[in-house]
Design an enzyme around this catalytic site. Structure first.
Site: not given
Ligand code: GRF
Length: 211
Positions: A14, A16, A67, A93, A111
């Protein structure tokens, strides 16, 4: 003008989320976190959210048969909290096309590489193993692919002699903490114009929701 409501999806540490909270707190980012959703009941991000008095919900994949049912629960929770922008902050995920299309154009990710280099897991390790001279981080909208959506902001981070995946990750993380709140701020001001995969940053004053 009312503040844009963010829904943050996170699975782990956490940092970010913390950077976003700090930017809001310091008045550098005009937004409000409506909810933090984690898929991991042990995530540090849950502790941080509680400390900062941010609504937090854990929605575990294993509690749902499919899902799609799990993603529906997440999307419904985001709706309950009226999240306008969904911010993936270390969410471990892969979201299906069903979720991506339901929230089309309203989900951002960060990313730790200069995409399209080194998508997927362990981006910093991939960079070290490939012995590149420069890596960095990328904020992008998500699409149906893996780390392949329209790029919003990128910043380079040089590799240094003797770097390990961990030392590189640490150096990139510092940059992430500046870049992500900045990208979110641009979205909140309506300054991101998306045409296909091209994201144009509009000048201040050209945005659709200046505040
Ligand atoms: C960051 O390196 C981010 O780029 C990646 O996952 C990590 C999350 O770290 N997507 P944190 O949980 O925000 O500290």
């Amino acid at each position: 003008m009312s503040k844009m409501v963010l829904g943050v999806l996170a699975s782990g540490r956490g940092s970010n989320l913390q950077a976003i909270l700090d930017a809001i707190d310091a008045g550098r980012l005009s937004a409000k976190i409506g909810v933090v959703i984690s898929d991991n009941p042990d995530a540090n991000v849950i502790k941080r959210s509680i400390e900062w008095d941010v609504p937090v919900v854990c929605i575990e994949r294993k509690q749902y048969e499919s899902k799609e049912a799990w993603e529906t629960a997440i999307a419904d929770e985001l709706n309950v909290h009226q999240a306008e922008l969904v911010v993936l902050a270390g969410f471990m995920r892969i979201l299906s096309p069903y979720f991506v299309n339901r929230l089309s154009g309203r989900v951002m990710n960060i990313h730790p590489s200069l995409l399209p280099a080194f998508p997927g897991r362990n981006a910093q390790e991939q960079a070290v193993n490939h012995a590149v001279k420069v890596s960095g981080c990328t904020v992008h909208f998500i699409d149906e692919g893996m780390d392949s959506g329209p790029i919003i902001l990128q910043e380079a981070v040089p590799l240094e002699e003797g770097d390990t995946p961990e030392t590189l990750a640490e150096r990139i993380l510092h940059v992430e903490h500046v870049l992500y709140p900045r990208a979110i701020g641009l979205y909140c001001e309506g300054r991101l114009k998306v045409e296909g995969r091209r994201v144009t940053i509009l000048e201040k004053g050209e945005g659709t929701h200046e505040n």
